[in-house]
Design an enzyme around this catalytic site. Structure first.
Site, mmCIF file in Angstrom:
data_model
loop_
_atom_site.group_PDB
_atom_site.id
_atom_site.type_symbol
_atom_site.label_atom_id
_atom_site.label_comp_id
_atom_site.label_asym_id
_atom_site.label_seq_id
_atom_site.Cartn_x
_atom_site.Cartn_y
_atom_site.Cartn_z
ATOM 1 N N ARG A 154 0.664 -1.352 -0.245
ATOM 2 C CA ARG A 154 -0.211 0.012 0.214
ATOM 3 C C ARG A 154 0.956 0.678 -0.563
ATOM 4 O O ARG A 154 0.602 2.199 -1.186
ATOM 5 C CB ARG A 154 -0.922 0.546 1.705
ATOM 6 C CG ARG A 154 -2.385 -0.738 0.599
ATOM 7 C CD ARG A 154 -3.131 -0.391 2.719
ATOM 8 N NE ARG A 154 -1.321 -1.733 2.777
ATOM 9 C CZ ARG A 154 -1.669 -3.434 2.860
ATOM 10 N NH1 ARG A 154 -2.799 -3.989 2.148
ATOM 11 N NH2 ARG A 154 -0.700 -4.394 2.853
ATOM 12 N N THR A 155 1.582 1.160 0.861
ATOM 13 C CA THR A 155 2.580 1.943 1.050
ATOM 14 C C THR A 155 3.343 3.321 0.149
ATOM 15 O O THR A 155 2.974 4.684 -0.371
ATOM 16 C CB THR A 155 3.640 2.486 2.326
ATOM 17 O OG1 THR A 155 2.788 2.156 3.548
ATOM 18 C CG2 THR A 155 3.434 3.740 2.881
ATOM 19 N N LYS A 198 25.068 -3.075 -0.847
ATOM 20 C CA LYS A 198 26.764 -2.900 -0.808
ATOM 21 C C LYS A 198 27.373 -2.313 0.722
ATOM 22 O O LYS A 198 29.099 -2.202 0.886
ATOM 23 C CB LYS A 198 27.263 -2.693 -1.717
ATOM 24 C CG LYS A 198 27.223 -2.945 -3.400
ATOM 25 C CD LYS A 198 27.972 -2.315 -4.200
ATOM 26 C CE LYS A 198 26.614 -2.690 -5.220
ATOM 27 N NZ LYS A 198 27.306 -2.320 -6.437
ATOM 28 N N ARG A 255 10.416 4.524 3.470
ATOM 29 C CA ARG A 255 10.893 3.141 4.642
ATOM 30 C C ARG A 255 11.711 2.627 5.001
ATOM 31 O O ARG A 255 12.914 1.962 4.232
ATOM 32 C CB ARG A 255 9.586 2.306 4.236
ATOM 33 C CG ARG A 255 9.597 0.467 4.556
ATOM 34 C CD ARG A 255 8.157 0.047 4.808
ATOM 35 N NE ARG A 255 6.820 1.202 5.200
ATOM 36 C CZ ARG A 255 5.237 0.562 4.914
ATOM 37 N NH1 ARG A 255 6.042 -0.269 4.531
ATOM 38 N NH2 ARG A 255 4.817 1.211 5.700
ATOM 39 N N HIS A 268 5.163 6.541 11.662
ATOM 40 C CA HIS A 268 4.287 6.199 9.951
ATOM 41 C C HIS A 268 3.392 7.772 10.271
ATOM 42 O O HIS A 268 1.708 7.097 9.905
ATOM 43 C CB HIS A 268 3.982 5.182 9.967
ATOM 44 C CG HIS A 268 3.334 4.360 8.628
ATOM 45 N ND1 HIS A 268 3.505 5.292 7.798
ATOM 46 C CD2 HIS A 268 2.771 3.252 8.029
ATOM 47 C CE1 HIS A 268 3.313 4.515 6.515
ATOM 48 N NE2 HIS A 268 3.039 3.436 6.773
HETATM 49 C C1 NCD Z 1 1.717 -1.070 8.276
HETATM 50 C C2 NCD Z 1 3.031 -0.003 8.712
HETATM 51 O O1 NCD Z 1 3.643 -0.627 7.514
HETATM 52 O O2 NCD Z 1 3.543 -0.111 9.715
HETATM 53 N N1 NCD Z 1 1.291 -0.987 7.085
HETATM 54 C C3 NCD Z 1 1.082 0.301 6.345
HETATM 55 O O3 NCD Z 1 2.018 0.711 5.804
HETATM 56 N N2 NCD Z 1 -0.255 0.503 6.118
HETATM 57 C C4 NCD Z 1 1.451 -2.079 9.047
HETATM 58 C C5 NCD Z 1 1.361 -3.573 9.239
HETATM 59 O O4 NCD Z 1 2.480 -3.370 8.737
HETATM 60 O O5 NCD Z 1 0.757 -3.882 10.463
#
Ligand code: NCD
Length: 321
Positions: free
Chosen positions: A51-52, A80, A101, A129
């Protein structure tokens, strides 16, 4: 240079502005479809994501921009031994904005300190997040019509769940929000969140392990996945993973207008049998995430002087405390 590492990097007025922009995007998508023409978003994802990453990328495409993507540490120079700081300097030469991320808490901040373009934290370890929280806030506003006067249940892995930490930070700034923290003993909300947010701001909260007992009082139930990847041993994960499963029977205890949210991915914690319950809002939340990321990309590119500044959106920003 303006970055968004923590949800508190955005004032409530700015969040009101992002919510207004997102609602304007929903109403008039064509007015936004060329605004980022010629601009590039780099998505640097050193941890799994569906999703993200895709919503950031869809957001940039729907603004008319382009995307450069790293989709895992193994395929990038991180394998590396390249540092996050060097990666941020390098990507600043190619892109206009970064969404990153990383499994390590604080990695997005390191990137921001070294980049010459805006950095958005798309999740740093078990820490925070902020853009998931933006998706959550738009969903709450669209479903409940308000961001204050809410009793919010947060259920599952409150220890490692970064979405929970950011959402508590964000909602604590609105009037009369109460939290019911529902988790097993081992996965309780970290004391740093209680000590730095809930206690100093005098926010009402209770802690319980009893989901059924908590359900009748809730306006919102935010379910979360037990964060397997953050556990030190598999035995603990296996023991805790099915601590809570929301079923149609349990939903009978909830108010007819309670809203169920989940950042997804779901594993076992929400039965698929409630997906068609009108109170299940988690797939709407996914779509709202794309609109809020569009609004955020626009705001940061404008503040960085990479786009002309905005005309005021048609929808009035939400009143906040
Ligand atoms: C969440 C995350 O990555 O923290 N997912 C997301 O970004 N929608 C929640 C999760 O991974 O449980």
């Amino acid at each position: 240079m303006r970055h968004v590492i923590d949800i508190l990097d955005l004032s409530t007025e700015e969040i009101g502005g992002l919510l207004a922009t997102a609602q304007d995007i929903i109403a008039r998508p064509e007015a936004y479809s060329e605004l980022c023409r010629g601009k590039k978003l780099a998505t640097l994802f050193f941890e799994p994501s569906t999703r993200t990453r895709l919503s950031f990328e869809a957001a940039m495409y729907e603004l008319g921009g382009n995307v450069l993507s790293v989709t895992g540490a193994a395929t990038s120079s991180a394998s590396k031994g390249e540092s996050v700081a060097d990666t941020a300097k390098v990507v600043s030469c190619y892109a206009d904005i970064i969404a990153m991320r990383h499994p390590k808490e604080g990695a997005a901040l390191v990137a921001a300190n070294n980049a010459s373009i805006p950095v958005i934290n798309a999740g740093d370890g078990g820490h925070c997040h902020p853009t998931q929280t933006l998706a959550d806030l738009l969903t709450i506003l669209r479903e409940k019509g308000r961001l204050g006067d809410l009793t919010v249940g947060l259920c599952g892995d409150l220890k490692f769940g970064r979405t929970v930490h950011s959402l508590i930070n964000a909602l604590s700034r609105y009037e009369n929000v109460k939290f019911v923290l529902i988790s097993p003993e081992e996965l309780k909300l970290p004391s740093y969140v209680k000590d730095s947010v809930l206690k100093p701001r005098g926010i009402a909260y209770t802690q319980t392990s009893d989901l059924e007992g908590a359900l009748p009082d809730l306006d919102l139930l935010y379910m979360t996945r037990v964060q397997k990847e953050r556990f030190f041993n598999e035995e603990d994960y296996l023991r805790l993973k099915d601590s809570y499963i929301l079923t149609p029977e349990k939903m009978r205890l909830a108010r007819p207008d309670m809203c169920v949210l989940h950042p997804l991915p779901r594993v076992n914690e929400i039965s698929v049998a409630i997906d068609n319950d009108p109170r299940a809002c988690y797939f709407k939340q996914v779509l709202n995430g794309k609109y809020m990321r569009m609004a955020l990309i626009l705001m940061l590119l404008r503040e960085a002087g990479k786009l002309p500044s905005a005309k005021k959106p048609a929808v009035r920003p939400l009143e906040t405390v």
